[in-house]
Write a protein that holds these residues in place. Structure first.
Motif, PDB file in Angstrom:
ATOM      1  N   ALA A 184      45.342  36.694  45.290  1.00 10.97           N
ATOM      2  CA  ALA A 184      45.950  35.988  44.140  1.00 10.97           C
ATOM      3  C   ALA A 184      48.098  35.548  43.798  1.00 10.97           C
ATOM      4  O   ALA A 184      48.794  36.119  43.779  1.00 10.97           O
ATOM      5  CB  ALA A 184      46.035  36.272  42.953  1.00 10.97           C
ATOM      6  N   GLN A 185      48.584  37.719  44.080  1.00 13.37           N
ATOM      7  CA  GLN A 185      49.429  37.791  43.488  1.00 13.37           C
ATOM      8  C   GLN A 185      50.366  37.809  44.685  1.00 13.37           C
ATOM      9  O   GLN A 185      51.696  37.203  44.722  1.00 13.37           O
ATOM     10  CB  GLN A 185      49.507  40.264  43.351  1.00 13.37           C
ATOM     11  N   ILE A 186      49.986  37.828  46.027  1.00 11.27           N
ATOM     12  CA  ILE A 186      50.670  37.398  47.200  1.00 11.27           C
ATOM     13  C   ILE A 186      50.886  36.066  47.252  1.00 11.27           C
ATOM     14  O   ILE A 186      51.776  35.599  47.456  1.00 11.27           O
ATOM     15  CB  ILE A 186      49.503  38.043  47.803  1.00 11.27           C
ATOM     16  N   ALA A 187      49.608  35.413  46.943  1.00  8.98           N
ATOM     17  CA  ALA A 187      50.498  33.830  47.129  1.00  8.98           C
ATOM     18  C   ALA A 187      51.300  33.109  46.065  1.00  8.98           C
ATOM     19  O   ALA A 187      51.529  32.222  45.960  1.00  8.98           O
ATOM     20  CB  ALA A 187      48.737  32.864  46.388  1.00  8.98           C
ATOM     21  N   VAL A 188      51.131  34.279  44.485  1.00 10.12           N
ATOM     22  CA  VAL A 188      51.875  33.389  43.428  1.00 10.12           C
ATOM     23  C   VAL A 188      53.666  33.796  43.636  1.00 10.12           C
ATOM     24  O   VAL A 188      53.694  33.040  43.614  1.00 10.12           O
ATOM     25  CB  VAL A 188      51.358  34.145  42.120  1.00 10.12           C
ATOM     26  N   GLU A 189      54.067  35.269  44.892  1.00 12.80           N
ATOM     27  CA  GLU A 189      54.987  35.201  44.629  1.00 12.80           C
ATOM     28  C   GLU A 189      55.768  34.093  46.177  1.00 12.80           C
ATOM     29  O   GLU A 189      56.593  34.424  46.223  1.00 12.80           O
ATOM     30  CB  GLU A 189      54.718  36.621  45.762  1.00 12.80           C
ATOM     31  N   LEU A 190      55.010  34.380  46.898  1.00 12.87           N
ATOM     32  CA  LEU A 190      54.820  32.800  48.218  1.00 12.87           C
ATOM     33  C   LEU A 190      55.883  32.112  47.649  1.00 12.87           C
ATOM     34  O   LEU A 190      56.895  30.812  48.506  1.00 12.87           O
ATOM     35  CB  LEU A 190      53.990  33.455  48.885  1.00 12.87           C
ATOM     36  N   SER A 191      54.844  31.490  47.087  1.00 17.80           N
ATOM     37  CA  SER A 191      54.985  29.773  46.401  1.00 17.80           C
ATOM     38  C   SER A 191      56.162  30.004  45.734  1.00 17.80           C
ATOM     39  O   SER A 191      56.298  29.475  45.308  1.00 17.80           O
ATOM     40  CB  SER A 191      53.946  29.559  45.188  1.00 17.80           C
ATOM     41  N   GLU A 194      26.744  41.120  40.299  1.00 17.85           N
ATOM     42  CA  GLU A 194      26.371  39.583  40.409  1.00 17.85           C
ATOM     43  C   GLU A 194      27.293  38.405  40.288  1.00 17.85           C
ATOM     44  O   GLU A 194      27.452  37.965  41.280  1.00 17.85           O
ATOM     45  CB  GLU A 194      25.886  38.912  38.723  1.00 17.85           C
ATOM     46  N   LYS A 195      28.748  38.403  38.762  1.00 21.22           N
ATOM     47  CA  LYS A 195      29.452  37.746  39.129  1.00 21.22           C
ATOM     48  C   LYS A 195      30.723  38.039  39.681  1.00 21.22           C
ATOM     49  O   LYS A 195      31.268  37.119  40.674  1.00 21.22           O
ATOM     50  CB  LYS A 195      29.802  38.035  37.897  1.00 21.22           C
ATOM     51  N   GLY A 196      30.769  39.138  40.097  1.00 22.94           N
ATOM     52  CA  GLY A 196      32.335  39.708  40.806  1.00 22.94           C
ATOM     53  C   GLY A 196      33.475  39.769  40.347  1.00 22.94           C
ATOM     54  O   GLY A 196      33.241  39.876  38.774  1.00 22.94           O
ATOM     55  N   ASP A 197      34.931  40.454  40.704  1.00 26.04           N
ATOM     56  CA  ASP A 197      35.782  40.268  40.215  1.00 26.04           C
ATOM     57  C   ASP A 197      36.469  39.256  39.940  1.00 26.04           C
ATOM     58  O   ASP A 197      37.042  38.087  40.664  1.00 26.04           O
ATOM     59  CB  ASP A 197      36.698  41.298  40.666  1.00 26.04           C
ATOM     60  N   PRO A 198      37.153  38.847  38.625  1.00 23.43           N
ATOM     61  CA  PRO A 198      38.157  37.399  38.174  1.00 23.43           C
ATOM     62  C   PRO A 198      39.234  38.092  38.670  1.00 23.43           C
ATOM     63  O   PRO A 198      39.243  39.877  39.084  1.00 23.43           O
ATOM     64  CB  PRO A 198      37.841  37.978  36.321  1.00 23.43           C
ATOM     65  N   ILE A 199      40.409  37.025  38.075  1.00 23.39           N
ATOM     66  CA  ILE A 199      41.460  37.209  38.717  1.00 23.39           C
ATOM     67  C   ILE A 199      41.890  37.489  37.446  1.00 23.39           C
ATOM     68  O   ILE A 199      41.873  37.155  36.278  1.00 23.39           O
ATOM     69  CB  ILE A 199      42.182  36.371  39.601  1.00 23.39           C
TER      70      ILE A 199
END
Length: 350
Positions: free
Chosen positions: A177-184, A233-238
Motif C-alpha cells: 500500500a505504501q509503495i503503491a501510493v508513493e508511485l501513484s 482469520e480476518k488478516g491485517d488491515p491497511i
C-alpha cells in the motif's frame, strides 16, 4: 576448527535478538549474538526510503529503552535502524557481526553452530532471524519478458529505480500500500490484491489506533484466544487513509489477484489483462531454515513447531515469529515479552 563455547547463542541481531540479549544479560550467563550484517539495524536501513511504521513510537520500543520523539508519532525506518544501534550500545550487548550461520546441529546435550568464522558450542540456541528471510515471488515471474523491470518490495528503494512506463504492485499488505501510493504520485499505478481491502485509521482523535487497541486488550490477546483467532482469520488491515484516497481519486487502479503471465502481459483472476513495464512484488517472505540440521523442529511446510518459542528440543528456541504468542510478537512492541518468557525458561534449565 576454532570453537568458542557459550551458555547461549542467539542467531540474529535484529529487534528480536537484541531484546533477547537484554534479558540474557540479566541472567548473568555467557552469551553471544551472531548476525550476518555489517552493522546493527541494517535490515531496517536497507528497506525502501519512504517507509514509515504504522505503529507509533510508544509501541515501537524494546524493553528498557524508549524511542525518543512524539510518543503518538510514527517513526521512519532510519529512525528505527538508529534506535537499534543505540539499544545495542546502551546495554553493551555482545554481538559478533559479519557472521553467517551455515549449520546448526545437536550432539548429546550441546548445540554446535557452524559459521564463516568458526564453530560455536552452546547449551541453548535462540533463533531470532525474524519473519523476513527469503522473498516470496510467484514461479511465473521467471518467465516474464526481460523488458519488464521486476523488484521485490525488499529490493525497492524509491520511484527513481524504476524504468519509464506504468507499474503494477502485487500484494495488498501495508508495504504494498505504501509503495503503491508513493508511485501513484508520478506514474500510472495498479495494485493487485487477492481479497477486499480493509482499512483502519492510524489515529482516532489525537491518539494512535494502537493506543485504543491496547485499552481494549487486543494487543495482549494470545494467538489461541477468541479475539486472537478472529484477528488471524480476518488478516491485517491497511492502516491510514492514503491508499483509500488514491483509489477513490483514480490515482491507483485496483486489480484482482495476479494468476499468471505471458511475455509482458499479466493475467488476473477476473480474466482481465494488463501490459506492464514495471512490477513490484509486495508478496511477502518465506522461512528459510535450510541451515538447521535438527529433526523434529519444523513441520511439513518448513515452519517451526513450538509453544511460545519453546521447541520439543531442549534448549532450542525461536523468537520474533508472527503470532508467536500474540499479534505483536514479530513487532518491536511485542517481542520483549516473548524474550522475557524464553529467558525464564532458560533459567529453569540452568
Amino acid at each position: 576448527m576454532n570453537r568458542s563455547t557459550y551458555h547461549t547463542v542467539v542467531i540474529g541481531a535484529g529487534q528480536a535478538g537484541l531484546a533477547m540479549g537484554y534479558y540474557l544479560k540479566k541472567l548473568g550467563k555467557s552469551f553471544i549474538i551472531l548476525d550476518k550484517n555489517v552493522e546493527v539495524g541494517t535490515e531496517w536501513s536497507k528497506r525502501y526510503d519512504s517507509l514509515v511504521l504504522f505503529t507509533p513510537r510508544m509501541y515501537s520500543t524494546l524493553p528498557g529503552l524508549i524511542l525518543k520523539g512524539d510518543p503518538q508519532g510514527f517513526p521512519t525506518k532510519d529512525e528505527i535502524a538508529n534506535y537499534l544501534k543505540v539499544y545495542a550500545e546502551s546495554f553493551q550487548l555482545p554481538i559478533q557481526l559479519k557472521t553467517e550461520v551455515t549449520r546448526v546441529q545437536k550432539k548429546d546435550s550441546a548445540f554446535y553452530i557452524e559459521t564463516n568464522w568458526g564453530e560455536f558450542q552452546a547449551a541453548n540456541v535462540i533463533i531470532a532471524t525474524g519473519p523476513f528471510q527469503k522473498p516470496r515471488v510467484p514461479d511465473f515471474a521467471n518467465v516474464l519478458s526481460p523488458d519488464i523491470l521486476q523488484l521485490h518490495s525488499s529490493q525497492y528503494k524509491n520511484p527513481a529505480h524504476l524504468q519509464s512506463g506504468n507499474v503494477l504492485v502485487v500484494g495488498g499488505g501495508n508495504s504494498g500500500a505504501q509503495i503503491a501510493v508513493e508511485l501513484s504520485q508520478e506514474r500510472e499505478t495498479y495494485l493487485s490484491v487477492s481479497q477486499k481491502i480493509k482499512f483502519l485509521p492510524l489515529k482516532i482523535g489525537n491518539k494512535s489506533i494502537f493506543w485504543w487497541f491496547d485499552q481494549a486488550g487486543i494487543l495482549k490477546a494470545s494467538h489461541d484466544s477468541w479475539i486472537g483467532r478472529k484477528i488471524q482469520e480476518k488478516g491485517d488491515p491497511i492502516f491510514g487513509s492514503e491508499l483509500k484516497k488514491a483509489i477513490q481519486n483514480g490515482h491507483i487502479i485496483l486489480k484482482n489477484r495476479t494468476v499468471h503471465s505471458r511475455e509482458t502481459v499479466i493475467h488476473f483472476e477476473d480474466k482481465s489483462t494488463l501490459k506492464v513495464q514495471n512490477i513490484i512484488w509486495a508478496t511477502g517472505f518465506i522461512s528459510d531454515y535450510s541451515w538447521l540440521n535438527i529433526e523434529g523442529v519444523l513441520n511439513n511446510i518448513g515452519k517451526p513447531i513450538h509453544h511460545r518459542g519453546q521447541t520439543e528440543i531442549p534448549g532450542l528456541y525461536f523468537l520474533g515469529l508472527p503470532w508467536q504468542h500474540r499479534r505483536g510478537s514479530a513487532l518491536l512492541q511485542g517481542v520483549g515479552e516473548d524474550a522475557q518468557s524464553i529467558m525464564r525458561h532458560i533459567q529453569t534449565r540452568s
